[in-house]
Scaffold this motif. Structure first.
Motif, short mmCIF file in Angstrom:
data_model
loop_
_atom_site.label_atom_id
_atom_site.label_comp_id
_atom_site.label_asym_id
_atom_site.label_seq_id
_atom_site.Cartn_x
_atom_site.Cartn_y
_atom_site.Cartn_z
N ILE A 50 0.89 -1.35 0.06
CA ILE A 50 0.01 0.07 -0.02
C ILE A 50 0.96 1.07 0.06
CG2 ILE A 50 -1.57 1.45 1.19
CD1 ILE A 50 -2.77 -1.54 2.49
N GLU A 51 2.06 1.30 0.70
CA GLU A 51 2.99 2.34 0.58
C GLU A 51 3.69 2.19 -0.52
OE1 GLU A 51 5.64 1.57 3.86
OE2 GLU A 51 4.22 1.85 5.57
N THR A 52 3.92 1.21 -1.31
CA THR A 52 5.00 1.51 -2.49
C THR A 52 4.13 1.78 -3.82
OG1 THR A 52 6.16 -0.41 -1.39
CG2 THR A 52 6.46 0.09 -3.90
N ILE A 53 2.95 1.27 -3.88
CA ILE A 53 2.23 1.46 -5.25
C ILE A 53 1.74 2.90 -5.60
CG2 ILE A 53 -0.33 1.05 -6.29
CD1 ILE A 53 -0.03 -1.61 -4.75
N PRO A 54 1.38 3.82 -4.48
CA PRO A 54 1.42 5.31 -4.78
C PRO A 54 2.58 5.90 -5.56
CG PRO A 54 0.33 4.81 -2.78
CD PRO A 54 1.18 3.58 -3.14
N LEU A 55 3.70 5.22 -5.25
CA LEU A 55 5.06 5.86 -5.91
C LEU A 55 5.29 5.20 -7.08
CD1 LEU A 55 7.43 5.34 -2.67
CD2 LEU A 55 6.29 7.43 -3.36
N PHE A 56 4.61 4.01 -7.44
CA PHE A 56 4.74 3.96 -8.79
C PHE A 56 3.82 4.70 -9.98
CE2 PHE A 56 2.64 1.93 -12.61
CZ PHE A 56 3.66 1.29 -13.07
N HIS A 57 2.69 4.98 -9.38
CA HIS A 57 1.92 5.93 -10.06
C HIS A 57 2.74 7.36 -10.35
CE1 HIS A 57 -1.99 3.66 -10.34
NE2 HIS A 57 -1.34 2.99 -9.17
N LYS A 58 3.29 7.72 -9.12
CA LYS A 58 4.09 8.92 -9.09
C LYS A 58 5.05 9.00 -10.19
CE LYS A 58 6.60 12.01 -6.21
NZ LYS A 58 8.14 12.01 -6.48
N TYR A 59 6.01 8.08 -10.08
CA TYR A 59 7.27 7.96 -11.01
C TYR A 59 6.74 7.63 -12.44
CZ TYR A 59 9.87 8.41 -6.73
OH TYR A 59 10.11 8.67 -5.62
N PHE A 60 5.86 6.67 -12.49
CA PHE A 60 5.24 6.48 -13.92
C PHE A 60 5.00 7.80 -14.74
CE2 PHE A 60 2.30 5.25 -17.19
CZ PHE A 60 3.20 4.26 -18.07
N THR A 61 4.10 8.59 -13.88
CA THR A 61 3.64 9.80 -14.55
C THR A 61 4.66 10.93 -15.13
OG1 THR A 61 1.48 9.59 -13.08
CG2 THR A 61 1.97 12.01 -14.15
N GLU A 62 5.64 11.03 -13.87
CA GLU A 62 6.90 11.72 -14.45
C GLU A 62 7.77 11.44 -15.17
OE1 GLU A 62 9.17 11.76 -10.76
OE2 GLU A 62 7.37 12.98 -9.65
N MET A 63 7.77 10.06 -15.57
CA MET A 63 8.64 9.42 -16.40
C MET A 63 8.03 9.51 -18.14
SD MET A 63 10.52 6.28 -14.57
CE MET A 63 11.60 6.35 -13.14
N SER A 64 6.60 9.66 -17.69
CA SER A 64 5.87 9.84 -19.08
C SER A 64 5.78 11.20 -19.75
CB SER A 64 4.64 9.07 -18.93
OG SER A 64 4.59 7.86 -18.48
N SER A 65 6.27 12.03 -19.02
CA SER A 65 5.95 13.49 -19.44
C SER A 65 7.02 13.92 -20.54
CB SER A 65 5.96 14.36 -18.13
OG SER A 65 7.21 14.32 -17.55
#
Length: 462
Positions: free
Chosen positions: A447-462
């Motif tokens: 639960i702690e790690t999954i939000p960070l995936f969304h964060k970094y995937f969004t950043e890397m996709s920009s």
């Protein structure tokens, strides 16, 4: 990260209690007697997605059990992550080998899980891991940190081969459109060393029937004069491997892509104790294809195993009988680029060919799936690795899994999306076995790690 950790800590007991409530429902998709329970679980997932903050949730009917679909779209110009999971579970048999009832979850502390583990069918596969994503979504919504669009597709037939999923995916491709698919239905090396599954084996599953005489016979009057289908079947099965445990079906290895020496060397870097492995399974030695290590045998090499075999009298006491029929269920785990339909055809042709003319053979194919590999230079992989690195303090190790998730190849074919497998289970969690469990540490860490995936995937996709 601090705010995420604080929210998870403050809601820890509620998160655990919600999962326990879900685990109490025996959503066994393989047994029609539990149909109401499977449907009840779908309703529970729908409610959980609504409460977590989805702005649209629906139960989508299929030819089989329904798929729960939810989404929260914040900006069509942002990336979209599609979360897949399943709410059905394996049968709990054999019940007598459970230390506690499989659908009466309890928390027990163990050496591996000093913070406790939840013991119940489906705890790790996949209710616990699927529910992490719903709670991680709740965290992002409550803290107002959801960085991208998110969709959920939670099905109820994974444990029976997902027969309705392709039907659904082909009809609702626009609804399911995404930039990456995220799944937690795999595991990691240990609670101190995360790993990301980069490959899955495919599957070909068949059932065989061998028929001899037209009825069961007295073994005294007919023994030695009439072929015994059970004897014949066991000989046929034994012939499917040679002295080096190499599968003898002609053409079986023709399309196998051999792992390079470099890849095998990278795999060997993963921490592994053969002694601990044998001790955990209470075996004297390992067994498998000659020329490969244990970790290679269960990940980058194809296999053939008998999953069940029966025939004749198996009740209490003795019955001197030669059975008319004998049966077996056989699974073959496949690696790139083996095709499950081709392998099934090779098996059928070979099995019929090796049958002596004193019996007849029938082979019934069941479900199957293609193998899958995702590259480690993929943005999704990099985002997952960065997320793991932040919460665990060490980088994840890429690993190929011996298991099969046939729908992953389906997703790439139909949705043109790569899948990232962020598993938090352990090999010792006894999935598909009595006393299945899932560590509370693993559940909360997910639960702690999954939000960070969304964060970094969004950043890397920009």
């Amino acid at each position: 990260m601090a705010s995420i950790n604080s929210y998870v800590h403050e809601n820890k007991q509620r998160f655990i209690d919600e999962l326990i409530s879900l685990l109490k429902i025996p959503s066994i998709s393989a047994d029609k007697a539990y149909k109401k329970d499977v449907l009840k679980t779908a309703d529970a997932i729908k409610d959980a997605l609504k409460q977590a903050g989805c702005n649209s949730v629906e139960i989508c009917e299929t030819p089989g059990y329904p798929i729960v679909f939810g989404e929260h779209i914040i900006d069509e110009h942002l990336p979209t992550v599609l979360v897949y999971g399943h709410y059905d579970v394996q049968p709990a048999d054999p019940i007598e080998l459970w230390d506690s009832p499989p659908f009466e979850p309890i928390v027990k502390k163990t050496e591996t899980h000093p913070e406790g583990a939840i013991y119940a069918r489906g705890a790790c596969d996949d209710k616990g891991q699927m529910y992490m994503h719903i709670k991680a979504f709740e965290v992002m919504m409550e803290l107002d940190i959801l960085p991208c669009n998110i969709k959920f597709m939670i099905e109820g037939e994974e444990e029976i081969g997902s027969p309705s999923l392709e039907w659904f995916v082909q009809r609702y491709q626009e609804k399911l459109s995404n930039d990456v698919i995220l799944i937690s239905d795999t595991g990691m090396i240990s609670n101190s060393q995360p790993s990301i599954t980069t490959g899955l084996r495919g599957l070909s599953y068949v059932e065989v029937e061998v028929t001899g005489p037209n009825r069961d016979l007295h073994s005294g009057l007919y023994g030695g004069a009439v072929a015994n289908p059970i004897n014949i079947l066991t000989k046929m099965i034994a012939s499917l491997h040679d002295e080096n445990n190499h599968i003898t079906i002609p053409g079986f290895y023709d399309k196998v892509i051999e792992a390079s020496d470099e890849e095998r060397q990278e795999m060997a870097k993963a921490p592994f104790s053969l002694d601990a492995y044998k001790s955990a399974l209470n075996i004297e030695d390992v067994y498998g294809e000659k020329g490969f290590s244990t970790n290679e045998r269960n990940s980058i090499r194809p296999t053939l195993d008998v999953n069940g075999i029966w025939g004749g009298y198996i009740g209490e006491g003795a019955k001197t009988v030669i059975a008319s029929k004998a049966y077996a269920k056989i699974s073959m785990r496949l690696v790139p680029d083996q095709d499950p339909d081709e392998i099934t055809e090779l098996f059928v042709n070979h099995f019929e060919k090796i049958a002596p003319n004193v019996v007849s053979v029938k082979v019934s194919p069941h479900h199957g799936g293609h193998p899958y590999v995702t590259p480690i230079d993929n943005i999704g992989y990099k985002a997952a690795n960065k997320a793991y690195s932040e919460t665990f303090g060490v980088s994840a190790i890429p690993q190929r899994s011996g298991g099969s998730i046939p729908i992953v190849a389906l997703f790439e074919k139909e949705l043109k999306s790569k899948t990232i497998l962020m598993g938090f289970g352990l090999d010792s969690d006894a999935i598909h076995s009595p006393n299945e469990h899932y560590g509370i540490f693993n559940y909360l860490k997910g639960i702690e790690t999954i939000p960070l995936f969304h964060k970094y995937f969004t950043e890397m996709s920009s």
